[in-house]
Design an enzyme around this catalytic site. Sequence first.
Site, PDB file in Angstrom:
ATOM      1  N   ASN A 112       0.837  -1.204  -0.010  1.00  0.00           N
ATOM      2  CA  ASN A 112       0.073   0.052   0.099  1.00  0.00           C
ATOM      3  C   ASN A 112       0.850   1.455   0.083  1.00  0.00           C
ATOM      4  OD1 ASN A 112      -1.882  -1.695   0.196  1.00  0.00           O
ATOM      5  ND2 ASN A 112      -2.781  -1.293   2.306  1.00  0.00           N
ATOM      6  N   HIS A 158     -18.962  36.337 -28.779  1.00  0.00           N
ATOM      7  CA  HIS A 158     -20.167  35.714 -29.325  1.00  0.00           C
ATOM      8  C   HIS A 158     -19.686  35.126 -30.741  1.00  0.00           C
ATOM      9  CE1 HIS A 158     -22.710  37.375 -26.297  1.00  0.00           C
ATOM     10  NE2 HIS A 158     -21.965  38.283 -26.347  1.00  0.00           N
ATOM     11  N   GLU A 293      -7.508  18.767 -33.559  1.00  0.00           N
ATOM     12  CA  GLU A 293      -8.747  18.582 -33.219  1.00  0.00           C
ATOM     13  C   GLU A 293      -8.571  17.406 -32.018  1.00  0.00           C
ATOM     14  OE1 GLU A 293     -11.540  18.564 -37.414  1.00  0.00           O
ATOM     15  OE2 GLU A 293      -9.479  17.688 -37.442  1.00  0.00           O
TER      16      GLU A 293
HETATM   17  N1  ARG Z   1      -2.267  -3.043  -7.342  1.00  0.00           N
HETATM   18  C1  ARG Z   1      -2.567  -2.611  -5.958  1.00  0.00           C
HETATM   19  C2  ARG Z   1      -3.043  -0.974  -6.011  1.00  0.00           C
HETATM   20  O1  ARG Z   1      -2.659  -0.320  -6.968  1.00  0.00           O
HETATM   21  C3  ARG Z   1      -1.263  -2.499  -5.147  1.00  0.00           C
HETATM   22  C4  ARG Z   1      -1.565  -2.348  -3.573  1.00  0.00           C
HETATM   23  C5  ARG Z   1      -2.153  -3.846  -3.232  1.00  0.00           C
HETATM   24  N2  ARG Z   1      -2.491  -3.961  -1.685  1.00  0.00           N
HETATM   25  C6  ARG Z   1      -3.121  -4.709  -1.336  1.00  0.00           C
HETATM   26  N3  ARG Z   1      -3.441  -4.530   0.062  1.00  0.00           N
HETATM   27  N4  ARG Z   1      -3.923  -5.704  -1.977  1.00  0.00           N
HETATM   28  O2  ARG Z   1      -3.524  -0.512  -5.227  1.00  0.00           O
END
Ligand code: ARG
Length: 451
Positions: A112, A158, A293
């Site tokens: 995380n 406009h 574009e």
């Molecule tokens: N691929 C996960 C994300 O982008 C990575 C972290 C995963 N953590 C977990 N506790 N499953 O969030």
Amino acid sequence: MRVGLTMKLWETGREKTDVIVERFTAQDDLPLDEALARYDVLGSLAHAAMLQKIGVLTAEEHCRLRGALLELLDQKLTLSVEDEDIHTKIENLLVARLGELGQKLHTGRSRNDQVLADLRLYAKERLQEIALELLALAEALAEFAQKHEFVPMPGYTHTRRAMPASVGLWAAAFSESLLDDVKLVKAVYELNDASPLGAAAGYGVPLALDRALTAELLGFKAVQRNALAAMNSRGKLEFATVSALGSVMLTIGRLADDLVWFSSEEFGFFEIPERFCTGSSLMPNKTNPDLLELIRARVARVVSAGGAVALVVHGLTSGYHRDLQETKEPFMKSLLTTRDCLAVLSRLIPELRVNEAKLRAACSAEIFAVDRVLEEVQRGVPFRKAYQNLKRELSALRVPNLKDALKKRAHLGGPGNLQLDVLKSEIERAHREWRVERERYLKTLDRLIHQ
Ligand code: ARG
């Protein structure tokens, strides 16, 4: 128990994950994670150095881990669904290479905070590129403005002719808007410039992590102090960043739109060199501004990415959720899209040809109505009265000397007083700042790699 290169970090070996789960949870994310590989390795290099400092790794262990990580830094890693993600892939490669030592690296961290760090580093690099491209475009526009400062051009409201203006005013307007945008980019850069490493799963760990050290080694200016705040910033920071990019895109989308129109046969003010145009498969007579574009349309991509990110984050309770993975694509793509649109425009602008005859011809007599009204006012006639007098005599208006008419608009920011030297020195100052930041950052990473 299944042990090997494709084992998940959390797998028990009791039952193999269903392939449908593997595919569903990982497939879309794999190319994005491949682009994060380098940052993941850099983060691991810093984490390993910190683990040695706090006594989790011996100097010899650190040295071997470093060696294996440095080898990975130069490799192009490709992922498949069984790898789950880049963090898992790299740990598995290290374990295959170093055995038990590879299993020590994850001490005191979670995927995380790892993914947060990867994304911050990725964003910082892309934002540096964006700021530099943005300033190159601002510079090109300021140069263009200077070259054509007093070339007359109607100003529109406009989408109808309104007032005499100039190519200088038009071009410098975009340059100045981009300077506003660079301030937004700077603000989100600062938010991205704080290290989340050590937040772990969002609640810290019972280990004396040296978070300041990992931050410093990776070139982060600060540490995101509160572990949960760091975790909760996932998605929110992406939202802020993409919003700043949305503002950049709104500026250049409008520039692209102006150019589509002003280079059309109907206006003919500017000509886009053929090598920046495309053709029609049917009509041999056509040269099309597809490039412009697409830039105009990609505003939608970036601005809607902000909405996509916000909707994922909205309604989530504190802490990590897998939902957050879904913010990765809109975030990373917006950074690339914005950078690439800027790069194209900064190459096109200096090549733009100006058709002064067409521009002069478009400055028809009626757009000088206000000039005449204000001459009356200067003779003491109340404005509304002069306005009404002129409204009755519109057909008698004549085109005056165009340069004189522009020069008379001499108040600050008018076509006669654009202060382009002030604009150019502001751009130069910002440019210098970003070049210094980029150098500082690259030097720090170089130290991390070659220490
Ligand atoms: N691929 C996960 C994300 O982008 C990575 C972290 C995963 N953590 C977990 N506790 N499953 O969030």
